[in-house]
Write a protein that holds these residues in place. Structure first.
Motif, PDB file in Angstrom:
ATOM      1  N   GLY A  67       0.796  -1.221   0.000  1.00  0.00           N
ATOM      2  CA  GLY A  67       0.000   0.000   0.000  1.00  0.00           C
ATOM      3  C   GLY A  67       0.826   1.267   0.000  1.00  0.00           C
ATOM      4  O   GLY A  67       0.293   2.354  -0.255  1.00  0.00           O
ATOM      5  N   ARG A  68       2.131   1.149   0.251  1.00  0.00           N
ATOM      6  CA  ARG A  68       3.000   2.332   0.267  1.00  0.00           C
ATOM      7  C   ARG A  68       4.050   2.279  -0.841  1.00  0.00           C
ATOM      8  O   ARG A  68       4.452   3.318  -1.361  1.00  0.00           O
ATOM      9  CB  ARG A  68       3.707   2.451   1.626  1.00  0.00           C
ATOM     10  CG  ARG A  68       2.766   2.590   2.803  1.00  0.00           C
ATOM     11  CD  ARG A  68       3.532   2.871   4.095  1.00  0.00           C
ATOM     12  NE  ARG A  68       4.424   1.801   4.465  1.00  0.00           N
ATOM     13  CZ  ARG A  68       5.729   1.916   4.601  1.00  0.00           C
ATOM     14  NH1 ARG A  68       6.316   3.091   4.393  1.00  0.00           N
ATOM     15  NH2 ARG A  68       6.465   0.869   4.964  1.00  0.00           N
ATOM     16  N   PHE A  69       4.515   1.090  -1.178  1.00  0.00           N
ATOM     17  CA  PHE A  69       5.541   0.917  -2.211  1.00  0.00           C
ATOM     18  C   PHE A  69       4.899   0.300  -3.449  1.00  0.00           C
ATOM     19  O   PHE A  69       3.957  -0.496  -3.356  1.00  0.00           O
ATOM     20  CB  PHE A  69       6.645  -0.011  -1.722  1.00  0.00           C
ATOM     21  CG  PHE A  69       7.519   0.542  -0.632  1.00  0.00           C
ATOM     22  CD1 PHE A  69       7.190   1.709   0.049  1.00  0.00           C
ATOM     23  CD2 PHE A  69       8.683  -0.120  -0.270  1.00  0.00           C
ATOM     24  CE1 PHE A  69       8.000   2.206   1.057  1.00  0.00           C
ATOM     25  CE2 PHE A  69       9.506   0.366   0.735  1.00  0.00           C
ATOM     26  CZ  PHE A  69       9.148   1.525   1.404  1.00  0.00           C
ATOM     27  N   SER A  70       5.436   0.667  -4.611  1.00  0.00           N
ATOM     28  CA  SER A  70       4.980   0.054  -5.859  1.00  0.00           C
ATOM     29  C   SER A  70       6.165  -0.156  -6.779  1.00  0.00           C
ATOM     30  O   SER A  70       7.176   0.540  -6.697  1.00  0.00           O
ATOM     31  CB  SER A  70       3.907   0.915  -6.534  1.00  0.00           C
ATOM     32  OG  SER A  70       4.427   2.195  -6.864  1.00  0.00           O
ATOM     33  N   ILE A  71       6.034  -1.081  -7.707  1.00  0.00           N
ATOM     34  CA  ILE A  71       7.144  -1.510  -8.547  1.00  0.00           C
ATOM     35  C   ILE A  71       6.753  -1.498 -10.011  1.00  0.00           C
ATOM     36  O   ILE A  71       6.471  -2.526 -10.606  1.00  0.00           O
ATOM     37  CB  ILE A  71       7.645  -2.904  -8.096  1.00  0.00           C
ATOM     38  CG1 ILE A  71       8.917  -3.333  -8.802  1.00  0.00           C
ATOM     39  CG2 ILE A  71       6.568  -3.953  -8.203  1.00  0.00           C
ATOM     40  CD1 ILE A  71       9.559  -4.589  -8.194  1.00  0.00           C
ATOM     41  N   PRO A  72       6.725  -0.309 -10.631  1.00  0.00           N
ATOM     42  CA  PRO A  72       6.489  -0.261 -12.067  1.00  0.00           C
ATOM     43  C   PRO A  72       7.707  -0.813 -12.801  1.00  0.00           C
ATOM     44  O   PRO A  72       8.799  -0.888 -12.252  1.00  0.00           O
ATOM     45  CB  PRO A  72       6.309   1.229 -12.354  1.00  0.00           C
ATOM     46  CG  PRO A  72       7.064   1.900 -11.255  1.00  0.00           C
ATOM     47  CD  PRO A  72       6.965   1.009 -10.063  1.00  0.00           C
ATOM     48  N   LYS A  73       7.528  -1.211 -14.022  1.00  0.00           N
ATOM     49  CA  LYS A  73       8.628  -1.794 -14.768  1.00  0.00           C
ATOM     50  C   LYS A  73       8.679  -1.222 -16.170  1.00  0.00           C
ATOM     51  O   LYS A  73       7.679  -1.054 -16.809  1.00  0.00           O
ATOM     52  CB  LYS A  73       8.483  -3.314 -14.853  1.00  0.00           C
ATOM     53  CG  LYS A  73       9.655  -4.000 -15.540  1.00  0.00           C
ATOM     54  CD  LYS A  73       9.461  -5.516 -15.623  1.00  0.00           C
ATOM     55  CE  LYS A  73       8.481  -5.908 -16.694  1.00  0.00           C
ATOM     56  NZ  LYS A  73       8.517  -7.359 -16.960  1.00  0.00           N
ATOM     57  N   ALA A  76      13.823  -2.509 -21.953  1.00  0.00           N
ATOM     58  CA  ALA A  76      14.316  -2.211 -23.288  1.00  0.00           C
ATOM     59  C   ALA A  76      15.173  -3.377 -23.731  1.00  0.00           C
ATOM     60  O   ALA A  76      15.594  -4.199 -22.930  1.00  0.00           O
ATOM     61  CB  ALA A  76      15.111  -0.911 -23.280  1.00  0.00           C
ATOM     62  N   LYS A  77      15.422  -3.430 -25.005  1.00  0.00           N
ATOM     63  CA  LYS A  77      16.194  -4.528 -25.553  1.00  0.00           C
ATOM     64  C   LYS A  77      17.531  -4.650 -24.855  1.00  0.00           C
ATOM     65  O   LYS A  77      18.292  -3.691 -24.755  1.00  0.00           O
ATOM     66  CB  LYS A  77      16.417  -4.309 -27.046  1.00  0.00           C
ATOM     67  CG  LYS A  77      17.141  -5.439 -27.734  1.00  0.00           C
ATOM     68  CD  LYS A  77      17.285  -5.166 -29.210  1.00  0.00           C
ATOM     69  CE  LYS A  77      18.011  -6.304 -29.907  1.00  0.00           C
ATOM     70  NZ  LYS A  77      18.172  -6.026 -31.352  1.00  0.00           N
ATOM     71  N   ASN A  78      17.820  -5.787 -24.306  1.00  0.00           N
ATOM     72  CA  ASN A  78      19.065  -6.099 -23.626  1.00  0.00           C
ATOM     73  C   ASN A  78      19.266  -5.358 -22.316  1.00  0.00           C
ATOM     74  O   ASN A  78      20.298  -5.485 -21.702  1.00  0.00           O
ATOM     75  CB  ASN A  78      20.279  -5.843 -24.522  1.00  0.00           C
ATOM     76  CG  ASN A  78      20.413  -6.926 -25.553  1.00  0.00           C
ATOM     77  OD1 ASN A  78      19.822  -7.981 -25.428  1.00  0.00           O
ATOM     78  ND2 ASN A  78      21.171  -6.659 -26.591  1.00  0.00           N
ATOM     79  N   THR A  79      18.318  -4.567 -21.877  1.00  0.00           N
ATOM     80  CA  THR A  79      18.454  -3.870 -20.603  1.00  0.00           C
ATOM     81  C   THR A  79      17.117  -3.867 -19.895  1.00  0.00           C
ATOM     82  O   THR A  79      16.107  -3.533 -20.482  1.00  0.00           O
ATOM     83  CB  THR A  79      18.914  -2.415 -20.790  1.00  0.00           C
ATOM     84  OG1 THR A  79      20.176  -2.389 -21.426  1.00  0.00           O
ATOM     85  CG2 THR A  79      19.040  -1.732 -19.435  1.00  0.00           C
ATOM     86  N   LEU A  80      17.102  -4.279 -18.668  1.00  0.00           N
ATOM     87  CA  LEU A  80      15.888  -4.265 -17.878  1.00  0.00           C
ATOM     88  C   LEU A  80      16.026  -3.174 -16.829  1.00  0.00           C
ATOM     89  O   LEU A  80      17.005  -3.137 -16.095  1.00  0.00           O
ATOM     90  CB  LEU A  80      15.686  -5.624 -17.207  1.00  0.00           C
ATOM     91  CG  LEU A  80      14.355  -5.842 -16.515  1.00  0.00           C
ATOM     92  CD1 LEU A  80      13.223  -5.809 -17.524  1.00  0.00           C
ATOM     93  CD2 LEU A  80      14.369  -7.166 -15.769  1.00  0.00           C
ATOM     94  N   VAL A  81      15.079  -2.276 -16.793  1.00  0.00           N
ATOM     95  CA  VAL A  81      15.087  -1.191 -15.817  1.00  0.00           C
ATOM     96  C   VAL A  81      13.917  -1.395 -14.879  1.00  0.00           C
ATOM     97  O   VAL A  81      12.786  -1.555 -15.310  1.00  0.00           O
ATOM     98  CB  VAL A  81      14.978   0.186 -16.511  1.00  0.00           C
ATOM     99  CG1 VAL A  81      14.951   1.298 -15.472  1.00  0.00           C
ATOM    100  CG2 VAL A  81      16.138   0.379 -17.469  1.00  0.00           C
ATOM    101  N   LEU A  82      14.218  -1.407 -13.614  1.00  0.00           N
ATOM    102  CA  LEU A  82      13.206  -1.660 -12.595  1.00  0.00           C
ATOM    103  C   LEU A  82      13.200  -0.507 -11.609  1.00  0.00           C
ATOM    104  O   LEU A  82      14.259   0.002 -11.237  1.00  0.00           O
ATOM    105  CB  LEU A  82      13.531  -2.974 -11.877  1.00  0.00           C
ATOM    106  CG  LEU A  82      12.519  -3.482 -10.872  1.00  0.00           C
ATOM    107  CD1 LEU A  82      11.269  -3.952 -11.587  1.00  0.00           C
ATOM    108  CD2 LEU A  82      13.122  -4.615 -10.052  1.00  0.00           C
ATOM    109  N   TYR A  83      12.017  -0.099 -11.194  1.00  0.00           N
ATOM    110  CA  TYR A  83      11.897   0.986 -10.235  1.00  0.00           C
ATOM    111  C   TYR A  83      11.197   0.501  -8.965  1.00  0.00           C
ATOM    112  O   TYR A  83      10.463  -0.475  -8.974  1.00  0.00           O
ATOM    113  CB  TYR A  83      11.096   2.147 -10.830  1.00  0.00           C
ATOM    114  CG  TYR A  83      11.695   2.723 -12.093  1.00  0.00           C
ATOM    115  CD1 TYR A  83      11.203   2.344 -13.340  1.00  0.00           C
ATOM    116  CD2 TYR A  83      12.739   3.623 -12.049  1.00  0.00           C
ATOM    117  CE1 TYR A  83      11.740   2.858 -14.501  1.00  0.00           C
ATOM    118  CE2 TYR A  83      13.288   4.137 -13.207  1.00  0.00           C
ATOM    119  CZ  TYR A  83      12.780   3.760 -14.428  1.00  0.00           C
ATOM    120  OH  TYR A  83      13.329   4.269 -15.577  1.00  0.00           O
ATOM    121  N   LEU A  84      11.421   1.231  -7.896  1.00  0.00           N
ATOM    122  CA  LEU A  84      10.668   1.021  -6.665  1.00  0.00           C
ATOM    123  C   LEU A  84      10.212   2.393  -6.199  1.00  0.00           C
ATOM    124  O   LEU A  84      11.036   3.213  -5.783  1.00  0.00           O
ATOM    125  CB  LEU A  84      11.513   0.343  -5.591  1.00  0.00           C
ATOM    126  CG  LEU A  84      10.773   0.062  -4.284  1.00  0.00           C
ATOM    127  CD1 LEU A  84       9.678  -0.991  -4.513  1.00  0.00           C
ATOM    128  CD2 LEU A  84      11.742  -0.418  -3.194  1.00  0.00           C
TER     129      LEU A  84
END
Length: 127
Positions: A67-73, A76-84
């Motif tokens: 309820g406080r944190f979220s993980i959009p994603k 891109a080709k050959n690179t994965l970018v992850l956020y918190l």
């Protein structure tokens, strides 16, 4: 070779927000990486699973951050970018935050299930 690098940590007052980023390079579609996760470890504590996302977009959150944190994603080709995205931060959220990658297809918050780890980024929340 898969490399994991986190960024975006810092200091914030309670109630504030931070967004962490994780870049996974060397990832090629078809490699044995099916999920990404965020973990944290406070001084004197064990590493705790915060959030995870699988290759099909399924997300699972730890009880203490739900309820406080979220993980959009984004990827891109050959690179994965992850956020918190961390909102409504509390002093007890203070910890070193790690990004990790796993070859397990089902969502998991167990650190031992992850084979690739970053060096971590510090988050400090003051009251």
């Amino acid at each position: 070779q898969v490399q994991v690098v986190e960024s975006g940590g810092g200091s914030v007052q309670a109630g504030g927000s931070l967004r962490l980023s994780c870049a996974v390079s060397g990832y090629i579609h078809g490699d044995n990486i099916y999920g990404m996760g965020w973990f944290r470890q406070a001084l004197g504590s064990e590493r705790e699973g915060v959030a995870t996302i699988t290759h099909d977009g399924t997300t699972v959150y730890g009880h203490s951050v739900k309820g406080r944190f979220s993980i959009p994603k984004d990827s891109a080709k050959n690179t994965l970018v992850l956020y918190l995205q961390m909102d409504s931060l509390k002093p007890e959220d203070t910890a070193m935050y790690y990004c990790a990658a796993t070859g397990i297809k089902s969502p998991t918050l167990i650190p031992a299930d992850y084979g690739y780890w970053g060096q971590g980024t510090q988050v400090t929340v003051s009251s």
